[in-house]
Design a protein around this motif. Structure first.
Motif, PDB file in Angstrom:
ATOM      1  N   LEU A   1       0.822  -1.207   0.000  1.00  0.00           N
ATOM      2  CA  LEU A   1       0.000   0.000   0.000  1.00  0.00           C
ATOM      3  C   LEU A   1       0.859   1.262   0.000  1.00  0.00           C
ATOM      4  O   LEU A   1       0.371   2.353  -0.273  1.00  0.00           O
TER       5      LEU A   1
ATOM      6  N   GLY B   1      -6.341   5.449   0.146  1.00  0.00           N
ATOM      7  CA  GLY B   1      -5.518   4.521   0.927  1.00  0.00           C
ATOM      8  C   GLY B   1      -4.374   5.234   1.624  1.00  0.00           C
ATOM      9  O   GLY B   1      -4.567   6.265   2.274  1.00  0.00           O
TER      10      GLY B   1
ATOM     11  N   ALA C   1      -6.659   5.915   7.122  1.00  0.00           N
ATOM     12  CA  ALA C   1      -6.035   6.195   5.824  1.00  0.00           C
ATOM     13  C   ALA C   1      -5.715   7.682   5.701  1.00  0.00           C
ATOM     14  O   ALA C   1      -4.618   8.055   5.267  1.00  0.00           O
TER      15      ALA C   1
END
Length: 238
Positions: A39, A67, A91
């Motif tokens: 991520l 994200g 996030a």
């Protein structure tokens, strides 16, 4: 979705307390994992579809479902006016800590404050729609967030390959779904689990039909290595 699984995992990674990955359970496959470090990848480690979307991004950009903010950070470094939006509080906190300058903590359907030249829905961001029945509502809302000559860039996958093919070339699709790309998911991180939630994968032809019905032109930009693709939607001229 329930617990802020992604937010908790990303903050652990930032705080150097990351020890395990996010486990995903779905209605169509065995348990899988999402490696948390992925991520946080930089441009060089992004798939070609994401790289292409970032290159095409222009004007004022809204990174929907941002994200950890990797796409926003890349655009920011290119001096593009980008805002990162996510429904996950963790996030958005992660994005801020990584240096994303403009962030919004909201669900996309609840957000209607500003309009943009580019809307990004990457990493199958259109999955948030959940079911095919809701796709039109989302497309209409996204259209309302676009400036004149604006663009919506999204990627998704045709997951028909996940289903068994019969002798006639057809596929066996589990009962109870309107469309084979509707998948039920549950995620777990450490001892926290989300509620089961719907997630949508769209084959390109289905996306194109829905786009046209909702007043968009739809263009296939690039196909990935595994049944995935990047599409560009622009508002059709009246």
């Amino acid at each position: 979705m329930g617990s802020d699984i992604f937010g908790a995992a990303m903050l652990d990674y930032l705080n150097n307390t990351y020890k395990e990955d996010i486990v995903t359970r779905s209605s169509i496959s065995e348990d899988d994992t999402i490696p948390v470090p992925y991520l946080f990848r930089d441009y060089a480690k992004m798939p070609i579809i994401e790289q292409k979307a970032l290159v095409l991004s222009k004007g004022k950009v809204l990174d929907i479902g941002c994200g950890a903010g990797s796409h926003s950070l890349y655009l920011q470094e290119k001096n593009i006016d980008v805002t990162a939006l996510d429904s996950s509080k963790g996030a958005i906190e992660t994005c801020k800590k990584r240096g994303v300058k403009q962030t919004i903590h909201a669900k996309i359907l609840d957000y209607n404050t500003t309009t943009y030249d580019t809307l990004l829905l990457l990493m199958n961001g259109i999955g948030i729609v959940g079911t095919l029945q809701k796709l039109g509502d989302y497309l209409q809302h996204l259209k309302s967030l676009l400036n004149t000559n604006g663009q919506l860039l999204l990627d998704s996958s045709d997951i028909i390959y996940m289903f068994e093919e019969d002798e006639d070339g057809g596929y066996w699709i589990p009962p109870g779904k309107d469309y084979y790309g509707e998948v039920d998911y549950q995620m777990q991180y450490k001892n926290e689990k989300t509620n089961t939630f719907p997630w949508l994968y769209l084959d390109y032809n289905t996306l194109q039909r829905a786009a046209i019905i909702n007043g968009f032109n739809c263009e296939l930009i690039v196909e990935g290595e595994h049944y995935d693709y990047l599409a560009k939607l622009t508002v059709a001229k009246q």
